[in-house]
Design a protein around this motif. Structure first.
Motif, PDB file in Angstrom:
ATOM      1  N   CYS A 442       0.835  -1.210   0.000  1.00 53.89           N
ATOM      2  CA  CYS A 442       0.000   0.000   0.000  1.00 53.89           C
ATOM      3  C   CYS A 442       0.870   1.260   0.000  1.00 53.89           C
ATOM      4  CB  CYS A 442      -0.936  -0.004   1.209  1.00 53.89           C
ATOM      5  SG  CYS A 442      -2.237  -1.257   1.123  1.00 53.89           S
ATOM      6  N   GLN A 443       1.986   1.223   0.707  1.00 54.22           N
ATOM      7  CA  GLN A 443       2.920   2.354   0.669  1.00 54.22           C
ATOM      8  C   GLN A 443       3.476   2.527  -0.742  1.00 54.22           C
ATOM      9  OE1 GLN A 443       5.898   2.513   3.864  1.00 54.22           O
ATOM     10  NE2 GLN A 443       4.749   0.944   4.941  1.00 54.22           N
ATOM     11  N   HIS A 444       3.917   1.428  -1.338  1.00 56.41           N
ATOM     12  CA  HIS A 444       4.479   1.491  -2.688  1.00 56.41           C
ATOM     13  C   HIS A 444       3.444   1.983  -3.691  1.00 56.41           C
ATOM     14  CE1 HIS A 444       8.214  -0.212  -1.384  1.00 56.41           C
ATOM     15  NE2 HIS A 444       7.711  -1.400  -1.096  1.00 56.41           N
ATOM     16  N   PHE A 445       2.181   1.643  -3.474  1.00 56.24           N
ATOM     17  CA  PHE A 445       1.138   2.088  -4.399  1.00 56.24           C
ATOM     18  C   PHE A 445       0.997   3.610  -4.368  1.00 56.24           C
ATOM     19  CE2 PHE A 445      -3.364   3.162  -5.226  1.00 56.24           C
ATOM     20  CZ  PHE A 445      -3.431   2.743  -6.555  1.00 56.24           C
ATOM     21  N   LEU A 446       0.979   4.189  -3.189  1.00 53.79           N
ATOM     22  CA  LEU A 446       0.878   5.649  -3.105  1.00 53.79           C
ATOM     23  C   LEU A 446       2.089   6.313  -3.753  1.00 53.79           C
ATOM     24  CD1 LEU A 446      -0.573   6.170   0.498  1.00 53.79           C
ATOM     25  CD2 LEU A 446      -1.792   6.105  -1.690  1.00 53.79           C
ATOM     26  N   GLU A 447       3.265   5.746  -3.539  1.00 53.50           N
ATOM     27  CA  GLU A 447       4.465   6.277  -4.185  1.00 53.50           C
ATOM     28  C   GLU A 447       4.347   6.170  -5.707  1.00 53.50           C
ATOM     29  OE1 GLU A 447       6.900   7.801  -2.869  1.00 53.50           O
ATOM     30  OE2 GLU A 447       7.264   7.112  -0.814  1.00 53.50           O
ATOM     31  N   ALA A 448       3.894   5.007  -6.180  1.00 53.41           N
ATOM     32  CA  ALA A 448       3.815   4.786  -7.626  1.00 53.41           C
ATOM     33  C   ALA A 448       2.766   5.680  -8.269  1.00 53.41           C
ATOM     34  CB  ALA A 448       3.504   3.310  -7.909  1.00 53.41           C
ATOM     35  N   ILE A 449       1.644   5.889  -7.591  1.00 55.02           N
ATOM     36  CA  ILE A 449       0.621   6.788  -8.128  1.00 55.02           C
ATOM     37  C   ILE A 449       1.191   8.198  -8.274  1.00 55.02           C
ATOM     38  CG2 ILE A 449      -1.520   7.998  -7.517  1.00 55.02           C
ATOM     39  CD1 ILE A 449      -2.073   5.339  -8.717  1.00 55.02           C
ATOM     40  N   GLY A 450       1.983   8.606  -7.307  1.00 54.21           N
ATOM     41  CA  GLY A 450       2.563   9.938  -7.360  1.00 54.21           C
ATOM     42  C   GLY A 450       3.493  10.137  -8.538  1.00 54.21           C
ATOM     43  N   THR A 451       4.140   9.076  -8.992  1.00 50.69           N
ATOM     44  CA  THR A 451       5.102   9.200 -10.085  1.00 50.69           C
ATOM     45  C   THR A 451       4.547   8.774 -11.437  1.00 50.69           C
ATOM     46  OG1 THR A 451       5.976   6.983  -9.630  1.00 50.69           O
ATOM     47  CG2 THR A 451       7.037   8.850  -8.528  1.00 50.69           C
ATOM     48  N   MET A 452       3.495   7.921 -11.434  1.00 48.40           N
ATOM     49  CA  MET A 452       3.009   7.353 -12.693  1.00 48.40           C
ATOM     50  C   MET A 452       1.672   7.915 -13.141  1.00 48.40           C
ATOM     51  SD  MET A 452       4.013   3.340 -12.192  1.00 48.40           S
ATOM     52  CE  MET A 452       3.575   2.938 -13.869  1.00 48.40           C
ATOM     53  N   CYS A 453       0.954   8.585 -12.256  1.00 44.52           N
ATOM     54  CA  CYS A 453      -0.397   9.020 -12.609  1.00 44.52           C
ATOM     55  C   CYS A 453      -0.527  10.527 -12.575  1.00 44.52           C
ATOM     56  CB  CYS A 453      -1.417   8.372 -11.669  1.00 44.52           C
ATOM     57  SG  CYS A 453      -1.614   6.615 -11.971  1.00 44.52           S
ATOM     58  N   GLU A 454       0.504  11.250 -12.928  1.00 45.31           N
ATOM     59  CA  GLU A 454       0.410  12.706 -12.969  1.00 45.31           C
ATOM     60  C   GLU A 454      -0.223  13.107 -14.298  1.00 45.31           C
ATOM     61  OE1 GLU A 454       4.622  13.199 -12.206  1.00 45.31           O
ATOM     62  OE2 GLU A 454       4.117  14.249 -10.360  1.00 45.31           O
ATOM     63  N   MET A 455      -1.542  13.108 -14.317  1.00 44.35           N
ATOM     64  CA  MET A 455      -2.286  13.375 -15.535  1.00 44.35           C
ATOM     65  C   MET A 455      -3.526  14.159 -15.172  1.00 44.35           C
ATOM     66  SD  MET A 455      -4.015   9.650 -16.076  1.00 44.35           S
ATOM     67  CE  MET A 455      -2.502   8.811 -15.631  1.00 44.35           C
ATOM     68  N   PRO A 456      -4.108  14.880 -16.112  1.00 42.04           N
ATOM     69  CA  PRO A 456      -5.369  15.560 -15.834  1.00 42.04           C
ATOM     70  C   PRO A 456      -6.446  14.541 -15.489  1.00 42.04           C
ATOM     71  CG  PRO A 456      -4.388  16.379 -17.864  1.00 42.04           C
ATOM     72  CD  PRO A 456      -3.594  15.170 -17.455  1.00 42.04           C
ATOM     73  N   VAL A 457      -7.355  14.922 -14.603  1.00 38.91           N
ATOM     74  CA  VAL A 457      -8.396  14.007 -14.158  1.00 38.91           C
ATOM     75  C   VAL A 457      -9.227  13.504 -15.315  1.00 38.91           C
ATOM     76  CG1 VAL A 457     -10.471  13.804 -12.751  1.00 38.91           C
ATOM     77  CG2 VAL A 457      -8.485  15.017 -11.856  1.00 38.91           C
ATOM     78  N   ASP A 458      -9.556  14.399 -16.293  1.00 40.27           N
ATOM     79  CA  ASP A 458     -10.436  13.971 -17.368  1.00 40.27           C
ATOM     80  C   ASP A 458      -9.780  12.925 -18.254  1.00 40.27           C
ATOM     81  OD1 ASP A 458      -8.597  15.756 -18.390  1.00 40.27           O
ATOM     82  OD2 ASP A 458      -9.979  16.588 -19.869  1.00 40.27           O
ATOM     83  N   VAL A 459      -8.438  12.960 -18.372  1.00 43.79           N
ATOM     84  CA  VAL A 459      -7.749  11.943 -19.167  1.00 43.79           C
ATOM     85  C   VAL A 459      -7.832  10.597 -18.478  1.00 43.79           C
ATOM     86  CG1 VAL A 459      -5.531  11.220 -20.077  1.00 43.79           C
ATOM     87  CG2 VAL A 459      -6.205  13.619 -20.220  1.00 43.79           C
ATOM     88  N   SER A 460      -7.560  10.567 -17.167  1.00 50.28           N
ATOM     89  CA  SER A 460      -7.599   9.299 -16.449  1.00 50.28           C
ATOM     90  C   SER A 460      -8.989   8.709 -16.470  1.00 50.28           C
ATOM     91  CB  SER A 460      -7.130   9.489 -15.005  1.00 50.28           C
ATOM     92  OG  SER A 460      -8.009  10.303 -14.280  1.00 50.28           O
ATOM     93  N   ARG A 461     -10.022   9.564 -16.393  1.00 47.88           N
ATOM     94  CA  ARG A 461     -11.384   9.049 -16.341  1.00 47.88           C
ATOM     95  C   ARG A 461     -11.799   8.422 -17.666  1.00 47.88           C
ATOM     96  NH1 ARG A 461     -14.184  13.954 -12.855  1.00 47.88           N
ATOM     97  NH2 ARG A 461     -13.282  13.337 -10.871  1.00 47.88           N
ATOM     98  N   ARG A 462     -11.300   8.942 -18.772  1.00 43.09           N
ATOM     99  CA  ARG A 462     -11.699   8.414 -20.064  1.00 43.09           C
ATOM    100  C   ARG A 462     -11.180   7.009 -20.262  1.00 43.09           C
ATOM    101  NH1 ARG A 462     -10.776  13.721 -22.143  1.00 43.09           N
ATOM    102  NH2 ARG A 462      -8.689  13.152 -22.801  1.00 43.09           N
ATOM    103  N   ALA A 463     -10.211   6.587 -19.435  1.00 48.24           N
ATOM    104  CA  ALA A 463      -9.637   5.249 -19.625  1.00 48.24           C
ATOM    105  C   ALA A 463     -10.482   4.152 -18.983  1.00 48.24           C
ATOM    106  CB  ALA A 463      -8.216   5.193 -19.040  1.00 48.24           C
ATOM    107  N   VAL A 464     -11.483   4.529 -18.214  1.00 52.18           N
ATOM    108  CA  VAL A 464     -12.307   3.538 -17.541  1.00 52.18           C
ATOM    109  C   VAL A 464     -13.302   2.954 -18.527  1.00 52.18           C
ATOM    110  CG1 VAL A 464     -13.863   3.102 -15.624  1.00 52.18           C
ATOM    111  CG2 VAL A 464     -12.060   4.785 -15.397  1.00 52.18           C
ATOM    112  N   MET A 465     -13.460   1.639 -18.516  1.00 57.06           N
ATOM    113  CA  MET A 465     -14.427   1.000 -19.388  1.00 57.06           C
ATOM    114  C   MET A 465     -15.802   1.075 -18.745  1.00 57.06           C
ATOM    115  SD  MET A 465     -12.355  -2.413 -20.506  1.00 57.06           S
ATOM    116  CE  MET A 465     -13.796  -3.117 -21.270  1.00 57.06           C
ATOM    117  N   ALA A 466     -16.774   1.617 -19.420  1.00 56.53           N
ATOM    118  CA  ALA A 466     -18.137   1.669 -18.909  1.00 56.53           C
ATOM    119  C   ALA A 466     -18.783   0.306 -19.093  1.00 56.53           C
ATOM    120  CB  ALA A 466     -18.930   2.734 -19.634  1.00 56.53           C
ATOM    121  N   VAL A 467     -19.511  -0.125 -18.072  1.00 53.63           N
ATOM    122  CA  VAL A 467     -20.183  -1.410 -18.147  1.00 53.63           C
ATOM    123  C   VAL A 467     -21.530  -1.274 -18.844  1.00 53.63           C
ATOM    124  CG1 VAL A 467     -21.099  -3.315 -16.805  1.00 53.63           C
ATOM    125  CG2 VAL A 467     -19.022  -2.191 -16.069  1.00 53.63           C
ATOM    126  N   HIS A 468     -22.196  -0.154 -18.606  1.00 58.11           N
ATOM    127  CA  HIS A 468     -23.543   0.026 -19.173  1.00 58.11           C
ATOM    128  C   HIS A 468     -23.565   1.272 -20.037  1.00 58.11           C
ATOM    129  CE1 HIS A 468     -25.155  -3.158 -16.670  1.00 58.11           C
ATOM    130  NE2 HIS A 468     -24.434  -2.673 -15.701  1.00 58.11           N
TER     131      HIS A 468
END
Length: 468
Positions: A442-468
């Motif tokens: 869990c510690q490593h995950f927070l570290e990794a998010i800080g370095t790998m997910c520096e993106m605008p919120v709308d970009v990250s959200r578009r990557a989610v697959m909608a089920v319905h």
């Protein structure tokens, strides 16, 4: 024992034991005060580790807890979800030690909720506690959302999410309520089945009747209920409800090959279940039957006399609990209607049947290629020394579809439960070496998010697959 390497781990275990000892059974009214007490205890823990704005919010049944730490400007925000309520411990007589004693034997901590979900939730709190102590801050912004009704279908969570939507804005959500393949083989879950829980009650005579005087003349409600249940499947294991399979998504050969490569074999699933022979729908592996195919199960039935000796009576009523696991693109409300119509159609005129809906949740699918999933894979490699496999789950976590649909936040299912954890069963247990590694992960995950997910919120959200 060998699993407590230092004083910090000893303190961690004492706190976790205190957490497990609170019988926060959300489905049983007699434990309502215990659920409130557990929420208050958890809120105090959140404040102690350094989280701010901690609030224990009452609902129509059980509290929802929120807390945050938002002092990492320019960094992503992570929403951490968990649930502190637990399943009933019945039958208590089947436990080796009392279900809320939090007994330690060997490398395991035993107790209801030890793995589902108190141990996994607590791993995130301990990870943040360690980071606060080591550096006085977190590498990302964090919001925590812990609820006390997951085991009863999260009935009050949707209203809370709608009311607090602005407060819950985040770049990614992480939930640890899924399983790994083994102590050294982590897994990332990328799909969940939905759920529909129903109760069917069959009524006959106004009172108990002497079976000698009326047997063969009055239709026994218990017998009628069993006849109804027997007609819910055909001889091959397929559900007989008309329209039940109409919206079931069909997966192509590439997806099924991916599942065969990463998922457990039939032999492994049988061994994990302690069963000798399989049952179910033809044309699918056991892994496929429990993940990409829907299922209807009878989880309980009650009626008549089962005490010592013999009581020759026809009971006036009988009840069955039915659980239906749903897959994309099945909608629980539509299936609920189909089941009700089928039960009404199949009920003989000699009895009356009533169907009640207890809970429902939609299925969910997550993009395996989202950057947050890559961050979780990196965290697993650092915490467990192995790359994760990618799995579908046959279980249901109602909040996943809610977070995707209502908050529009991509979700990572980074679980730490082992196949032999006995979740929902007597002698539920937490493997302590795995728990300590999960805290590090869990510690490593927070570290990794800080370095790998520096993106605008709308970009990250578009990557989610909608089920319905």
């Amino acid at each position: 024992m060998g699993v407590v390497p230092d004083a910090g781990c000893s303190r961690m275990l004492r706190d976790l034991q205190a957490f497990i000892r609170i019988p926060s059974v959300s489905s049983q009214p007699r434990h309502a005060l215990d659920v409130q007490r557990c929420a208050a205890w958890l809120g105090d823990q959140m404040r102690q580790i350094g989280l701010e704005h901690v609030a224990v919010t009452p609902t129509a049944r059980h509290p929802i807890i929120y807390g945050d730490w938002l002092h990492a400007p320019g960094r992503p925000t992570v929403l951490i979800y968990g649930h502190y309520d637990v399943q009933p411990a019945d039958p208590v007589s089947a436990w080796t030690s009392p279900p809320f004693a939090a007994a330690m034997r060997g490398d395991h901590l035993f107790g209801r909720g030890a793995t589902d979900n108190k141990g996994q939730l607590f791993a995130h709190l301990e990870a943040m506690r360690s980071m606060f102590r080591a550096r006085g801050r977190l590498p990302v912004n964090v919001r925590c959302l812990f609820e006390g009704e997951e085991e009863i279908g999260s009935p009050n969570l949707p209203a809370f999410l709608r009311q607090q939507r602005r407060r819950l804005v985040a770049d990614v959500a992480v939930i640890s309520d899924t399983r790994m393949l083994g102590p050294r083989q982590p897994a990332l879950t990328y799909a969940l089945r939905g759920n529909l829980a129903l109760e069917v009650e069959v009524r006959g005579p106004a009172r108990e009747l002497h079976s000698g005087n009326y047997g063969g003349a009055i239709h026994n409600p218990l017998q009628a209920l069993c006849e109804l249940i027997a007609k819910l499947h055909d001889g091959t294991g397929r559900v007989t409800i008309p329209g039940f399979y109409d919206r079931v998504r069909r997966w192509d050969a590439a997806e099924r090959a991916f599942m065969a490569r990463w998922g457990p074999s039939d032999a492994r699933l049988l061994a994990d279940a302690g069963a000798n022979r399989a049952w179910g729908e033809r044309g699918f592996s056991l892994y496929e039957r429990t993940t990409i195919r829907p299922a209807l199960t009878v989880s309980g039935i009650a009626g008549g006399y089962t005490g010592p000796g013999v009581q020759g009576v026809i009971p006036p009523r009988a009840i069955a609990r039915i659980g239906i696991r749903l897959v994309p693109d099945q909608h629980p409300r539509e299936i609920d209607g189909l089941v009700r119509e089928h039960i009404a159609r199949m009920t003989p005129p000699t009895v009356m049947a009533t169907t009640r809906t207890l809970s429902m949740a939609r299925p969910a699918v997550i993009d395996r290629h989202h950057p947050a999933m890559r961050a979780a894979a990196r965290a697993y490699r650092e915490g467990f020394g192995a790359d994760p496999v990618y799995l579908r789950s046959g279980g249901t976590i109602p909040v996943v579809a809610m977070v995707q649909g209502m908050l529009d936040i991509p979700t990572v299912l980074m679980g730490f439960a082992l196949p032999d954890a006995r979740i929902h069963a007597p002698d539920e247990r937490l493997h302590l070496p795995t728990f300590f590694r999960s805290v590090q992960t869990c510690q490593h995950f927070l570290e990794a998010i800080g370095t790998m997910c520096e993106m605008p919120v709308d970009v990250s959200r578009r990557a989610v697959m909608a089920v319905h």
